[in-house]
Design a protein around this motif. Structure first.
Motif, mmCIF file in Angstrom:
data_model
loop_
_atom_site.group_PDB
_atom_site.id
_atom_site.type_symbol
_atom_site.label_atom_id
_atom_site.label_comp_id
_atom_site.label_asym_id
_atom_site.label_seq_id
_atom_site.Cartn_x
_atom_site.Cartn_y
_atom_site.Cartn_z
ATOM 1 N N ASN A 59 0.743 -1.213 0.221
ATOM 2 C CA ASN A 59 0.009 0.048 0.117
ATOM 3 C C ASN A 59 0.695 1.215 0.006
ATOM 4 N N ASN A 60 2.196 1.287 -0.764
ATOM 5 C CA ASN A 60 2.922 2.324 -0.530
ATOM 6 C C ASN A 60 3.080 3.126 -2.006
ATOM 7 N N PRO A 100 7.807 -9.615 -1.466
ATOM 8 C CA PRO A 100 7.165 -8.903 -2.507
ATOM 9 C C PRO A 100 6.793 -7.657 -2.165
ATOM 10 N N ILE A 101 6.664 -6.721 -3.080
ATOM 11 C CA ILE A 101 6.030 -5.735 -3.127
ATOM 12 C C ILE A 101 4.854 -5.501 -3.685
ATOM 13 N N ASN A 124 1.809 1.708 -5.756
ATOM 14 C CA ASN A 124 2.081 2.582 -7.011
ATOM 15 C C ASN A 124 3.627 2.852 -7.156
ATOM 16 N N VAL A 125 4.346 2.202 -7.962
ATOM 17 C CA VAL A 125 5.659 2.112 -7.900
ATOM 18 C C VAL A 125 6.152 2.817 -9.158
ATOM 19 N N ARG A 126 6.903 3.914 -9.317
ATOM 20 C CA ARG A 126 7.477 4.711 -10.426
ATOM 21 C C ARG A 126 8.123 3.776 -11.327
ATOM 22 N N ASP A 127 7.949 3.530 -12.712
ATOM 23 C CA ASP A 127 8.470 2.611 -13.497
ATOM 24 C C ASP A 127 8.169 1.349 -13.363
ATOM 25 N N GLY A 184 4.211 -7.722 -8.928
ATOM 26 C CA GLY A 184 3.588 -7.631 -7.856
ATOM 27 C C GLY A 184 2.067 -7.638 -7.740
ATOM 28 N N GLN A 185 1.606 -8.441 -6.926
ATOM 29 C CA GLN A 185 -0.117 -8.128 -6.971
ATOM 30 C C GLN A 185 -0.435 -6.827 -6.527
#
Length: 591
Positions: free
Chosen positions: A438-439, A452-453, A457-460, A464-465
């Motif tokens: 949730n980051n 796992p992440i 919302n991961v830039r680039d 991961g689920q």
């Protein structure tokens, strides 16, 4: 209908038995039982701001009052009454009758300059400053009671079951721990004071042979050997250590207590340090200590001379709860511009300790805002975790230079908003991330472990689920404000700025971050066209009001998180979830 969650000013627990909450898609009735404190939520009572407060003395709580006035009193002829006060606090503490829990005493100290020999506090005898010597009305700003060390001595020794409230405590110098106040196994309550220009001096003939050795800690306050003071609503400004940890406050050796709603402004450690023994520009927590550090403002503090933790340093199995603070413009000369968390002590002469279990060692970092903090390597301006540390980071916002660097540590990362680079490396099966969920992770990510992440919302992008890559659409718009008039109050250490073309609601900007010309501060209060800021910014002709970094209505992070691991509330104390599922990041969007 909406249910307002009322938080008592003293943060007592409140129980909500039946709650009607408004979701984004209608009203839902939730039958629930929850016990939440203001401190846990990271929210503050509406009528309180950090820093000294002018409070009344509760006369019904005391069996006797004694009076001290530097201007009108006499130690030889006075008897400690309003009309015939003593002249010195030392005399008052000597001659006030024996007190107890059932028969407490209060000593009221009028405006004046008080020095002399070291003051030994007494159990059940409380000290209050800030009184008019004629009327005995109280206003701690108008009638300052100054306790001075005259740049040559320590000022106060602490005691249990007592209070120090409403004084200006300044110019202490000591070649030892705790220049202004030393609490060796004692736990006073310290409230509504200004600690200014206090300093611990370097040990004589300091040549330890190794780095990171214990020197003289606590430029203003040192608590040690099981002390558990309550330190609340004070202003710590321009305190220093030559060599030693914690320019404002140092806690070491099994200390507990509370550090709440204080302002830490321009404190510095290590002004004469050549051996990296001066961590924690404002506060140091060391050696199995576990205070609660909540609702404080850390503004432009520094750990000099290749030391760690520009604002706050935590090490040697200390387990503070760090909740609801704001870290702005702090600097370290090595790691952790705002916050450094280490488990093991830096050692060169013996083996590391065995890793304690989670019951005995665990750091909570929750609901904090970090902005504009920095370190020279530009890799941990915000937070540095290392040396086999263990922590949970939840509902924090790291923005504007505040990188995250976690190394060889056990950590949970839940519902944080990371807007700068993140390094997560050198993990083992015993020391690794347990949960990353949730980051918002909107900086460059370096990550070398298998945990796992998810739901982030991961830039680039990152596998991961529930992960995705989309601009988070936060409130990130700065507002440039034109200053038409400025005035610095050197007693309260605030600057009042008149701002052109403004019409704000009263205190709607309280707690907001302001930056200009590489200076950082926080809004204390405001009215329609004025800002009151901590520190001296009277020379500026324009300032930038920084954004809140909260979710905007169109953010893709809304309703995209995992409810399974989401905290019960967000950084502002708003309940989660308010929609179909929890939002991603520190903020739960409220329409």
């Amino acid at each position: 209908m909406l249910c307002n969650l009322w938080i008592a000013e003293n943060f007592n627990l409140c129980t909500v038995v039946s709650l009607m909450k408004q979701t984004r898609r209608g009203l839902a009735c939730v039958g629930m039982l929850c016990s939440l404190s203001g401190a846990e939520l990271g929210v503050m009572a509406d009528d309180k701001t950090p820093g000294p407060q002018n409070t009344a003395v509760a006369s019904e709580e005391f069996s006797r009052f004694r009076y001290v006035s530097q201007a009108t009193g006499s130690d030889s002829k006075g008897v400690g009454t309003k009309s015939n006060p003593w002249k010195t606090l030392q005399k008052a503490l000597t001659d006030t009758p024996k007190s107890s829990a059932e028969s407490r005493s209060a000593i009221l100290v009028a405006e004046g300059f008080y020095s002399g020999r070291e003051i030994q506090m007494r159990e059940h005898v409380e000290l209050y400053g800030g009184f008019d010597p004629i009327s005995w009305d109280r206003d701690i700003s108008r009638y300052p009671s100054i306790l001075s060390g005259e740049n040559s001595r320590r000022i106060i020794l602490g005691a249990n079951y007592t209070r120090l409230d409403g004084f200006v405590i300044r110019d202490a110098r000591v070649r030892g721990d705790g220049a202004a106040l030393y609490c060796k196994g004692t736990s006073p309550t310290v409230t509504n004071n200004r600690f200014q220009n206090n300093q611990t001096l370097a040990p004589e003939d300091w040549a330890p042979g190794k780095l990171h050795e214990k020197a003289h800690d606590g430029g203003a306050i040192c608590a040690c050997q099981g002390a558990a003071p309550t330190i609340a609503n004070n202003l710590f400004v321009e305190n220093r250590t030559e060599i030693g940890r914690g320019a404002a406050i140092a806690l070491y050796s099994n200390c507990e207590g509370v550090i709440r709603e204080n302002v830490f402004l321009h404190n510095e450690t290590g002004t004469a340090d050549g051996h990296r023994s001066s961590d924690g520009g404002a506060v140091s927590v060391f050696d199995w200590s576990k205070p609660r550090i909540e609702q404080n403002l850390f503004i432009e503090n520094q750990a000099l001379a290749v030391n760690d933790g520009g604002a706050l340093f935590v090490a040697l199995w200390s387990s503070p709860a760090i909740v609801g603070n704001r870290f702005v413009g702090n600097k370290s000369a090595d790691d952790g511009g705002a916050l450094f968390i280490g488990g093991q002590e830096h050692r060169y002469d013996r083996e590391f300790d065995p890793l304690p279990n989670a019951k005995d060692y665990f750091v909570l970092v929750k609901n904090n805002l970090l902005c504009g903090n920095s370190n020279p390597k530009r890799n941990s301006g915000g937070i540095r975790m290392t040396m086999q540390s263990r922590a949970e980071l939840v509902n924090n916002i790291l923005a504007e230079k505040d990188q995250l660097y976690i190394q060889a540590s056990e950590v949970d990362l839940t519902n944080n908003t990371f807007l700068e680079d993140m390094i997560l490396i050198e993990f083992t099966s015993q020391l690794a991330p347990r949960l990353i969920v949730n980051n918002i992770m909107w900086g460059k990510l370096v990550y070398d472990w298998e945990t796992p992440i998810t739901s982030s919302n991961v830039r680039d992008g990152y596998p991961g689920q529930g992960n995705f890559d989309a601009k988070p659409k936060l409130d990130q718009e700065q507002k440039q404000l034109v200053v038409t008039k400025a005035n610095f109050d050197s007693d309260r250490h605030v600057t009042t700025l008149e701002i052109a073309e403004s019409n704000w609601d009263k205190n709607e900007l309280s707690g907001r971050i302001v930056e200009s010309d590489k200076r950082w501060t926080i809004v204390k209060s405001n009215d329609a066209n004025q800002l009151v800021l901590w520190g001296d910014l009277s020379y500026l002709d324009q300032v930038n009001l920084l954004p809140t970094y909260r979710l905007r209505p169109q953010s893709p992070c809304i309703d995209r998180g995992s409810d399974q691991h989401a905290p019960q509330t967000d950084i502002d104390g708003d309940l989660r979830p308010l929609g179909l599922s929890a939002d991603i990041g520190a903020d739960e969007f409220v329409p």
